[in-house]
Design a protein around this motif. Sequence first.
Motif, PDB file in Angstrom:
ATOM      1  N   UNK A 118       0.102  -4.274  14.462  1.00  0.00           N
ATOM      2  CA  UNK A 118       0.135  -3.316  13.365  1.00  0.00           C
ATOM      3  C   UNK A 118       1.532  -3.250  12.778  1.00  0.00           C
ATOM      4  N   UNK A 119       1.606  -2.904  11.494  1.00  0.00           N
ATOM      5  CA  UNK A 119       2.873  -2.780  10.783  1.00  0.00           C
ATOM      6  C   UNK A 119       3.177  -1.302  10.580  1.00  0.00           C
ATOM      7  N   UNK A 120       4.349  -0.864  10.990  1.00  0.00           N
ATOM      8  CA  UNK A 120       4.750   0.539  10.867  1.00  0.00           C
ATOM      9  C   UNK A 120       5.893   0.656   9.853  1.00  0.00           C
ATOM     10  N   UNK A 121       5.904   1.782   9.075  1.00  0.00           N
ATOM     11  CA  UNK A 121       5.054   2.975   9.147  1.00  0.00           C
ATOM     12  C   UNK A 121       3.585   2.650   8.872  1.00  0.00           C
ATOM     13  N   UNK A 122       2.707   3.415   9.529  1.00  0.00           N
ATOM     14  CA  UNK A 122       1.282   3.120   9.427  1.00  0.00           C
ATOM     15  C   UNK A 122       0.476   4.416   9.281  1.00  0.00           C
ATOM     16  N   UNK A 123      -0.763   4.250   8.847  1.00  0.00           N
ATOM     17  CA  UNK A 123      -1.700   5.365   8.727  1.00  0.00           C
ATOM     18  C   UNK A 123      -1.963   5.922  10.119  1.00  0.00           C
ATOM     19  N   UNK A 166      -4.136  -5.414  12.179  1.00  0.00           N
ATOM     20  CA  UNK A 166      -4.603  -4.231  11.456  1.00  0.00           C
ATOM     21  C   UNK A 166      -3.510  -3.819  10.478  1.00  0.00           C
ATOM     22  N   UNK A 167      -3.817  -3.825   9.190  1.00  0.00           N
ATOM     23  CA  UNK A 167      -2.795  -3.572   8.179  1.00  0.00           C
ATOM     24  C   UNK A 167      -3.425  -2.901   6.973  1.00  0.00           C
ATOM     25  N   UNK A 168      -2.589  -2.342   6.108  1.00  0.00           N
ATOM     26  CA  UNK A 168      -3.093  -1.875   4.822  1.00  0.00           C
ATOM     27  C   UNK A 168      -2.184  -2.327   3.692  1.00  0.00           C
ATOM     28  N   UNK A 169      -2.773  -2.479   2.521  1.00  0.00           N
ATOM     29  CA  UNK A 169      -2.064  -2.926   1.337  1.00  0.00           C
ATOM     30  C   UNK A 169      -2.853  -2.486   0.099  1.00  0.00           C
ATOM     31  N   UNK A 170      -2.229  -1.699  -0.805  1.00  0.00           N
ATOM     32  CA  UNK A 170      -0.903  -1.102  -0.762  1.00  0.00           C
ATOM     33  C   UNK A 170      -0.700  -0.248   0.492  1.00  0.00           C
ATOM     34  N   UNK A 171       0.552  -0.130   0.903  1.00  0.00           N
ATOM     35  CA  UNK A 171       0.864   0.415   2.211  1.00  0.00           C
ATOM     36  C   UNK A 171       0.980   1.937   2.143  1.00  0.00           C
ATOM     37  N   UNK A 172       0.268   2.594   3.027  1.00  0.00           N
ATOM     38  CA  UNK A 172       0.347   4.030   3.226  1.00  0.00           C
ATOM     39  C   UNK A 172       1.039   4.240   4.575  1.00  0.00           C
ATOM     40  N   UNK A 173       2.222   4.880   4.634  1.00  0.00           N
ATOM     41  CA  UNK A 173       2.737   5.833   3.662  1.00  0.00           C
ATOM     42  C   UNK A 173       3.898   5.364   2.791  1.00  0.00           C
ATOM     43  N   UNK A 174       4.411   4.132   2.923  1.00  0.00           N
ATOM     44  CA  UNK A 174       5.606   3.775   2.153  1.00  0.00           C
ATOM     45  C   UNK A 174       5.307   3.592   0.675  1.00  0.00           C
ATOM     46  N   UNK A 175       4.062   3.216   0.333  1.00  0.00           N
ATOM     47  CA  UNK A 175       3.705   3.025  -1.062  1.00  0.00           C
ATOM     48  C   UNK A 175       4.041   1.661  -1.605  1.00  0.00           C
ATOM     49  N   UNK A 176       4.562   0.749  -0.779  1.00  0.00           N
ATOM     50  CA  UNK A 176       4.894  -0.572  -1.287  1.00  0.00           C
ATOM     51  C   UNK A 176       3.633  -1.414  -1.463  1.00  0.00           C
TER      52      UNK A 176
END
Length: 404
Positions: A118-123, A166-176
């Motif tokens: 996982x990539x942090x910061x993370x949900x 496990x990742x998200x994009x756009x990234x929550x919480x950084x917003x990138x």
Amino acid sequence: MPDTRLGHPVYRDMPTTIFEHMSARARETGAINLGQGFPEGPGPQAVLQAAADALLTRSSQYPPMPGLIELRTALADHYARRQGLDLSPQEIIVTSGATEAIAASLLALVRPGDEVLMLAPLYDAYLPLVERAGGVARVVKLTPPDWRVTRDALEAAITPRTRILLMNNPVNPTGIVLRKAELALLADLCASHDLIALCDEVWEETVYDGLPHRPLIGFPGMRERTVKIGSAGKIFSVTGWKVGWMCAAPPIATLLARAHQFLTFTTPPNLQWGGGAGAGLARRLAERSARRLSGGARSAGGGSHQGGLCRAAQRRHLVPVDRPARVRHYDRRCDLLQPDHRRSGGCGDPDLRLLSRRSGHPSGPPLLLQVGRDAGSGDRAARRLPRQPWLTQNRRAQDQHEDQ
């Protein structure tokens, strides 16, 4: 104190999520809620009307477990138009929100002892869900100002037991928004290490400046090893609907469905019909939101959106502050703090700040702020700005007109 013999330790020792704490305090005090990513508007009139009509005129009984074929077909068409994907309706499973989709994916795919990268910061839901599924978290911390994903950091975290990214994009919480090269790197690592990617892409329609959303499932080698997760609540600004979905190739989709059937089994059918009707409007709704944001910036004297600022960050009021004489304003109608990016590289700037002010009366409107840093001293300053003409009370009427 609860009996320590009761309950699973993941949940027994866990506090209530910070989102619920912040939202409760906002309700109690009448403050502007900077903590939870939901808008204050009612949502697109056409989508709401379709769901309301379906509630009164169509079935209210159990829909099919994978979801209504109308919604699944509409989503396949939507992703073909917007992202160039070749998904079939049979590769899409409707869930009661994206968090259920994440939970179902982890329960279906994680075996005891499997490592999840996982990539942090993370949900905040990721870590407890991974641990409750029996997985072991392998967290790679991204650092400001750029929050870059690097091969060295990822390779150092991957072991022979790593099974899932496990990742998200756009990234929550950084917003990138992850860059194309970073996504290609993730795809290459998944293929070379035989990882399955769980991609939380609920903010996929909130990337502006004409930048396309690039789904990881569309990269070479990822079609058969990716779960793509989306959300009608985020796309249509109706977060209380809790309508999500997960997309995957048939062998994975079969496993996902088996986990989903014993979580919620299904999702309210009228909301699925509403989402299906709205999928055809998604592009127009996203373009309308972008026009509002850019129009608000021009009215307040701000700059244009450069660098692909993601609306997920804007709704959380995360604003980069590192250059002199940077102008921002708070737009109550759009529920955001708007940065001037003329001197900025976008959401990846360092020193993210939470900024909020409210007028003295408990029910009064928010203040508009100009926040900057003096070029000579480095001091921060905030002052009240004149109210702008575009902060009007007729947002709902405008929504109804534009949805017709």
